[in-house]
Scaffold this motif. Sequence first.
Motif, PDB file in Angstrom:
ATOM      1  N   ASP A   1       0.829  -1.200   0.000  1.00 11.92           N
ATOM      2  CA  ASP A   1       0.000   0.000   0.000  1.00 11.92           C
ATOM      3  C   ASP A   1       0.869   1.259   0.000  1.00 11.92           C
ATOM      4  O   ASP A   1       1.716   1.447   0.887  1.00 11.92           O
ATOM      5  CB  ASP A   1      -0.910   0.027   1.233  1.00 11.92           C
ATOM      6  N   GLY A   2       0.683   2.118  -0.996  1.00  5.31           N
ATOM      7  CA  GLY A   2       1.394   3.390  -1.057  1.00  5.31           C
ATOM      8  C   GLY A   2       2.791   3.327  -1.608  1.00  5.31           C
ATOM      9  O   GLY A   2       3.465   4.358  -1.679  1.00  5.31           O
TER      10      GLY A   2
ATOM     11  N   LEU B   1       9.256   2.025   0.833  1.00  8.76           N
ATOM     12  CA  LEU B   1       9.605   3.039  -0.151  1.00  8.76           C
ATOM     13  C   LEU B   1       8.322   3.633  -0.717  1.00  8.76           C
ATOM     14  O   LEU B   1       7.631   2.980  -1.513  1.00  8.76           O
ATOM     15  CB  LEU B   1      10.443   2.421  -1.282  1.00  8.76           C
ATOM     16  N   PRO B   2       7.974   4.854  -0.341  1.00  8.17           N
ATOM     17  CA  PRO B   2       6.799   5.484  -0.964  1.00  8.17           C
ATOM     18  C   PRO B   2       7.022   5.639  -2.465  1.00  8.17           C
ATOM     19  O   PRO B   2       8.145   5.896  -2.914  1.00  8.17           O
ATOM     20  CB  PRO B   2       6.719   6.847  -0.271  1.00  8.17           C
ATOM     21  N   ALA B   3       5.981   5.512  -3.227  1.00 10.03           N
ATOM     22  CA  ALA B   3       6.115   5.570  -4.685  1.00 10.03           C
ATOM     23  C   ALA B   3       6.676   6.899  -5.162  1.00 10.03           C
ATOM     24  O   ALA B   3       7.384   6.958  -6.175  1.00 10.03           O
ATOM     25  CB  ALA B   3       4.754   5.313  -5.330  1.00 10.03           C
ATOM     26  N   ASN B   4       6.434   7.973  -4.418  1.00  6.77           N
ATOM     27  CA  ASN B   4       6.911   9.281  -4.883  1.00  6.77           C
ATOM     28  C   ASN B   4       8.409   9.490  -4.652  1.00  6.77           C
ATOM     29  O   ASN B   4       8.972  10.477  -5.136  1.00  6.77           O
ATOM     30  CB  ASN B   4       6.118  10.418  -4.223  1.00  6.77           C
ATOM     31  N   ARG B   5       9.047   8.578  -3.915  1.00  9.08           N
ATOM     32  CA  ARG B   5      10.498   8.671  -3.727  1.00  9.08           C
ATOM     33  C   ARG B   5      11.258   7.712  -4.638  1.00  9.08           C
ATOM     34  O   ARG B   5      12.386   7.323  -4.361  1.00  9.08           O
ATOM     35  CB  ARG B   5      10.864   8.413  -2.271  1.00  9.08           C
ATOM     36  N   ALA B   6      10.651   7.333  -5.746  1.00 14.28           N
ATOM     37  CA  ALA B   6      11.293   6.458  -6.730  1.00 14.28           C
ATOM     38  C   ALA B   6      11.035   7.034  -8.113  1.00 14.28           C
ATOM     39  O   ALA B   6       9.885   7.239  -8.510  1.00 14.28           O
ATOM     40  CB  ALA B   6      10.744   5.040  -6.627  1.00 14.28           C
TER      41      ALA B   6
END
Length: 363
Positions: free
Chosen positions: A113-114, A180-185
């Motif tokens: 999730d997230g 790992l949040p998706a926005n940091r990849a």
Amino acid sequence: MDLHALIRAEAPRAEQDRALTDPVLAALVDHGVHRLIAPKRYGGAELGLPEWSREVQELSRADASTGWTAMTTTISSSLAWYLPLDASEEVFGDPRALIAGTAAPLGRAVETDGGYRVTGRWGWGSAVAYSSWVIGGTLTPVGPRLAVYPRADVTIHDTWHSAGLRATSSHEFSVTEAFLPANRAVWPIGITPGIEGPITVFPYFSFLAAGVASVCLGVARRAVDEIEALATEKTPQYATTRLAEQTGLQIELAQVEARLSAATAFLHEALSAAWEAALTGSAAPDPLKARLRLACSFAAGEATDVTQKAFAAGGGSSVFESSALQRCLRDAHVAAQHTVVSRRMLETYSMLKLGLGPDMSRF
């Protein structure tokens, strides 16, 4: 004491400790060296890449490990242009925070999730030990990504027992089931960056090659400085004249100066051409990228040879720990071993020129 003088003074201790000293790290941050090419929004200088290359050369002239650390942290800080704005604010909001890491996609991500849960271990983690945020290339279900992890999620393994660049602390590091949040990849190719700028048009995978070449050139310049100084002082055993007065040394010095100057000029010319294309908003064509990588590999090779010749010209004086020439020799050879400036790049350039269709995806 100015920055370069401080770096020179602290270099022997840093080499012994296998880590940059606290005064040098603080001075690098105070001078904004870690964000030379980052957006002004996050305290960056937004230097053009030719100017950045010259800065890296001068820092490496003072000390290779410091120059290398500056090079890797500034390249890592370029992610501030590419990440979504909310992630950039989180990672780069503190103007003193360092970021470093490794692009190789050795992390393995599982969706949750997230974002993802990631486990992986990376090598060549230059400056990770000094950083607040760590980049680890990660293979996700949607492809490779440059992923950013908080330092608290990262374990450092003391593996950097090297011949040169000892104070870069380029240890292996790992994460285990890290969230790992998706926005940091992000993958810095073929996307709309969080912040527009010429640096996002420049061929991303050429950053590191230009940086490594710049470190090599700076080390070679220091080696030439050292042999010039030694030549005016030293009369070799069984000789009656100083090194400076001997024809052999005079010819050698002229030749290494010509070679180093030529390699430096070639890198500047090729890097400036690629940067000018980026300033117009145009992606660099393959011939321009190939020429830049040729200049990078040529610079690394010439710098290593120049440093070797300077070391040899110093004779027995070069071999002692008190001589900067022995450190230059080791640092230059370790830096030039990096794969991004290997001789394989020469093959790619020639294949392109000869119409043989090389893989340019990592250029």
